[in-house]
Motif scaffolding. Structure first.
Motif, PDB file in Angstrom:
ATOM      1  N   THR A 167      42.557  42.486  39.908  1.00 61.67           N
ATOM      2  CA  THR A 167      42.829  42.348  41.337  1.00 61.67           C
ATOM      3  C   THR A 167      43.178  40.892  41.664  1.00 61.67           C
ATOM      4  N   PRO A 168      43.894  40.648  42.763  1.00 60.37           N
ATOM      5  CA  PRO A 168      44.288  39.272  43.117  1.00 60.37           C
ATOM      6  C   PRO A 168      43.116  38.293  43.164  1.00 60.37           C
ATOM      7  N   ALA A 169      41.943  38.758  43.564  1.00 58.67           N
ATOM      8  CA  ALA A 169      40.776  37.867  43.651  1.00 58.67           C
ATOM      9  C   ALA A 169      40.385  37.304  42.290  1.00 58.67           C
ATOM     10  N   ASP A 170      40.746  38.005  41.222  1.00 62.06           N
ATOM     11  CA  ASP A 170      40.354  37.580  39.874  1.00 62.06           C
ATOM     12  C   ASP A 170      41.504  36.990  39.057  1.00 62.06           C
ATOM     13  N   HIS A 171      42.708  36.910  39.624  1.00 60.11           N
ATOM     14  CA  HIS A 171      43.852  36.410  38.859  1.00 60.11           C
ATOM     15  C   HIS A 171      43.589  35.044  38.247  1.00 60.11           C
ATOM     16  N   GLN A 172      43.178  34.098  39.079  1.00 56.20           N
ATOM     17  CA  GLN A 172      43.009  32.725  38.612  1.00 56.20           C
ATOM     18  C   GLN A 172      41.873  32.610  37.607  1.00 56.20           C
ATOM     19  N   ARG A 173      40.744  33.255  37.896  1.00 56.89           N
ATOM     20  CA  ARG A 173      39.608  33.172  36.972  1.00 56.89           C
ATOM     21  C   ARG A 173      39.949  33.789  35.627  1.00 56.89           C
ATOM     22  N   TRP A 174      40.665  34.896  35.657  1.00 59.53           N
ATOM     23  CA  TRP A 174      41.025  35.541  34.395  1.00 59.53           C
ATOM     24  C   TRP A 174      41.883  34.617  33.530  1.00 59.53           C
ATOM     25  N   LEU A 175      42.818  33.924  34.157  1.00 56.49           N
ATOM     26  CA  LEU A 175      43.718  33.062  33.396  1.00 56.49           C
ATOM     27  C   LEU A 175      43.045  31.773  32.928  1.00 56.49           C
ATOM     28  N   GLU A 176      42.209  31.181  33.779  1.00 57.01           N
ATOM     29  CA  GLU A 176      41.750  29.816  33.531  1.00 57.01           C
ATOM     30  C   GLU A 176      40.355  29.707  32.940  1.00 57.01           C
ATOM     31  N   ASP A 177      39.493  30.668  33.199  1.00 56.15           N
ATOM     32  CA  ASP A 177      38.088  30.555  32.805  1.00 56.15           C
ATOM     33  C   ASP A 177      37.810  31.393  31.554  1.00 56.15           C
ATOM     34  N   ALA A 178      37.723  30.734  30.408  1.00 55.89           N
ATOM     35  CA  ALA A 178      37.525  31.442  29.143  1.00 55.89           C
ATOM     36  C   ALA A 178      36.182  32.151  29.079  1.00 55.89           C
ATOM     37  N   SER A 179      35.234  31.721  29.909  1.00 58.21           N
ATOM     38  CA  SER A 179      33.904  32.337  29.900  1.00 58.21           C
ATOM     39  C   SER A 179      33.818  33.550  30.821  1.00 58.21           C
ATOM     40  N   PHE A 180      34.870  33.790  31.592  1.00 57.06           N
ATOM     41  CA  PHE A 180      34.853  34.904  32.538  1.00 57.06           C
ATOM     42  C   PHE A 180      34.926  36.223  31.774  1.00 57.06           C
ATOM     43  N   ASN A 181      33.871  37.028  31.921  1.00 60.39           N
ATOM     44  CA  ASN A 181      33.753  38.270  31.163  1.00 60.39           C
ATOM     45  C   ASN A 181      34.583  39.375  31.813  1.00 60.39           C
ATOM     46  N   ILE A 182      35.284  40.092  30.989  1.00 63.92           N
ATOM     47  CA  ILE A 182      36.150  41.167  31.484  1.00 63.92           C
ATOM     48  C   ILE A 182      35.340  42.253  32.194  1.00 63.92           C
ATOM     49  N   ASN A 183      34.056  42.365  31.843  1.00 64.63           N
ATOM     50  CA  ASN A 183      33.200  43.371  32.481  1.00 64.63           C
ATOM     51  C   ASN A 183      32.831  43.010  33.917  1.00 64.63           C
ATOM     52  N   ASN A 184      33.114  41.757  34.325  1.00 62.06           N
ATOM     53  CA  ASN A 184      32.781  41.318  35.678  1.00 62.06           C
ATOM     54  C   ASN A 184      33.961  41.406  36.647  1.00 62.06           C
ATOM     55  N   LEU A 185      35.052  42.014  36.206  1.00 61.91           N
ATOM     56  CA  LEU A 185      36.220  42.142  37.071  1.00 61.91           C
ATOM     57  C   LEU A 185      35.920  43.035  38.270  1.00 61.91           C
ATOM     58  N   ALA A 186      36.507  42.687  39.408  1.00 56.99           N
ATOM     59  CA  ALA A 186      36.382  43.545  40.591  1.00 56.99           C
ATOM     60  C   ALA A 186      37.109  44.865  40.347  1.00 56.99           C
ATOM     61  N   LEU A 187      36.572  45.944  40.888  1.00 59.02           N
ATOM     62  CA  LEU A 187      37.199  47.247  40.708  1.00 59.02           C
ATOM     63  C   LEU A 187      38.470  47.346  41.549  1.00 59.02           C
ATOM     64  N   PRO A 188      39.560  47.845  40.974  1.00 60.07           N
ATOM     65  CA  PRO A 188      40.797  47.998  41.744  1.00 60.07           C
ATOM     66  C   PRO A 188      40.735  49.232  42.633  1.00 60.07           C
ATOM     67  N   PRO A 189      41.640  49.353  43.587  1.00 60.84           N
ATOM     68  CA  PRO A 189      41.696  50.584  44.386  1.00 60.84           C
ATOM     69  C   PRO A 189      42.031  51.780  43.496  1.00 60.84           C
ATOM     70  N   PRO A 190      41.699  52.989  43.937  1.00 62.17           N
ATOM     71  CA  PRO A 190      42.045  54.180  43.149  1.00 62.17           C
ATOM     72  C   PRO A 190      43.560  54.293  42.984  1.00 62.17           C
ATOM     73  N   LEU A 191      43.975  54.756  41.822  1.00 60.80           N
ATOM     74  CA  LEU A 191      45.390  54.946  41.545  1.00 60.80           C
ATOM     75  C   LEU A 191      45.866  56.304  42.059  1.00 60.80           C
ATOM     76  N   TYR A 192      47.097  56.349  42.511  1.00 65.27           N
ATOM     77  CA  TYR A 192      47.746  57.605  42.844  1.00 65.27           C
ATOM     78  C   TYR A 192      48.580  58.029  41.629  1.00 65.27           C
ATOM     79  N   PHE A 193      48.863  59.326  41.529  1.00 65.08           N
ATOM     80  CA  PHE A 193      49.706  59.758  40.419  1.00 65.08           C
ATOM     81  C   PHE A 193      50.351  61.102  40.733  1.00 65.08           C
ATOM     82  N   TYR A 194      51.438  61.383  40.032  1.00 67.62           N
ATOM     83  CA  TYR A 194      52.124  62.663  40.164  1.00 67.62           C
ATOM     84  C   TYR A 194      52.967  62.912  38.904  1.00 67.62           C
TER      85      TYR A 194
END
Length: 215
Positions: A167-194
């Motif tokens: 999610t946009p809130a985690d873009h910068q931390r994901w790129l720059e912070d090597a200690s940022f754990n992938i399990n701490n990512l904010a949940l995205p909105p539900p996906l639509y599909f067809y």
């Protein structure tokens, strides 16, 4: 699993949505059927700033070469720390992969029925990835892989794996912070599909009808 996706937005809209400086629009065009081996604009952190580089989809690990055809289009996030050739990349070489949507196939049907997954309002979004720069015959080759996880409820109706949405809130931390754990990512909105047309199975077809619902 993720082996096809689309970028339906213009290059200008791409950088506006992801809050990055504008880039030359001539270097990338809208593509409804991005397949492994194609060049994709990848956002990564290098020299203390966010950069955008066209990279080939299909990661070449360090010490491998083009000749042996080793490619990783996906990497399972749960196991990435246990593989030596991925371990350093997840710390040092994280990236964001822009998408408008991705495709999955329902293997319970014959033939396999393709589906298109996207966010509400068809917003552009970013996927977690890792990248590498490998020197081969004097040329630096940039490649990347998509990080995947267990599918959520919506995607799980079709496939057991899905790409990890940042999610946009985690873009910068994901790129720059090597200690940022992938399990701490904010949940995205539900996906639509067809359901969509089986034309998506042809990697040579690139047209807007690929993302239209099957009628």
């Amino acid at each position: 699993m993720c082996n096809r996706f689309s970028i339906n937005n213009s290059f200008k809209n791409l950088w506006t949505t992801l809050h990055l400086p504008p880039k030359d629009s001539s270097t990338f065009h809208v593509c409804y059927n991005i397949v492994p081996g194609e060049n994709v604009p990848i956002i990564h952190f290098q020299e203390n700033q966010a950069k955008v580089t066209l990279m080939k989809w299909g990661l070449i690990p360090q010490l491998h070469s083009l000749e042996n055809k080793v490619r990783f289009i996906n990497a399972e996030s749960e196991n990435i720390h246990h593989k030596s050739f991925f371990r350093n990349l997840i710390i040092q070489n994280r990236c964001l992969i822009p998408m408008s949507g991705f495709y999955e196939w329902d293997h319970k049907t014959v033939p396999h029925q393709p589906y298109y997954f996207y966010l509400p309002y068809r917003k552009l979004f970013a996927i977690a990835g890792i990248w590498n720069a490998t020197e081969i015959k004097g040329e630096v080759v940039y490649t990347f892989a998509v990080l995947t996880t267990q599918a959520n409820f919506n995607v799980g109706c079709v496939h057991n794996r899905m790409p990890i949405i940042i999610t946009p809130a985690d873009h910068q931390r994901w790129l720059e912070d090597a200690s940022f754990n992938i399990n701490n990512l904010a949940l995205p909105p539900p996906l639509y599909f067809y359901k969509i047309s089986p034309k998506i199975n042809d990697p040579h077809i690139n047209e807007i009808s690929l993302i239209h619902p099957l009628t």
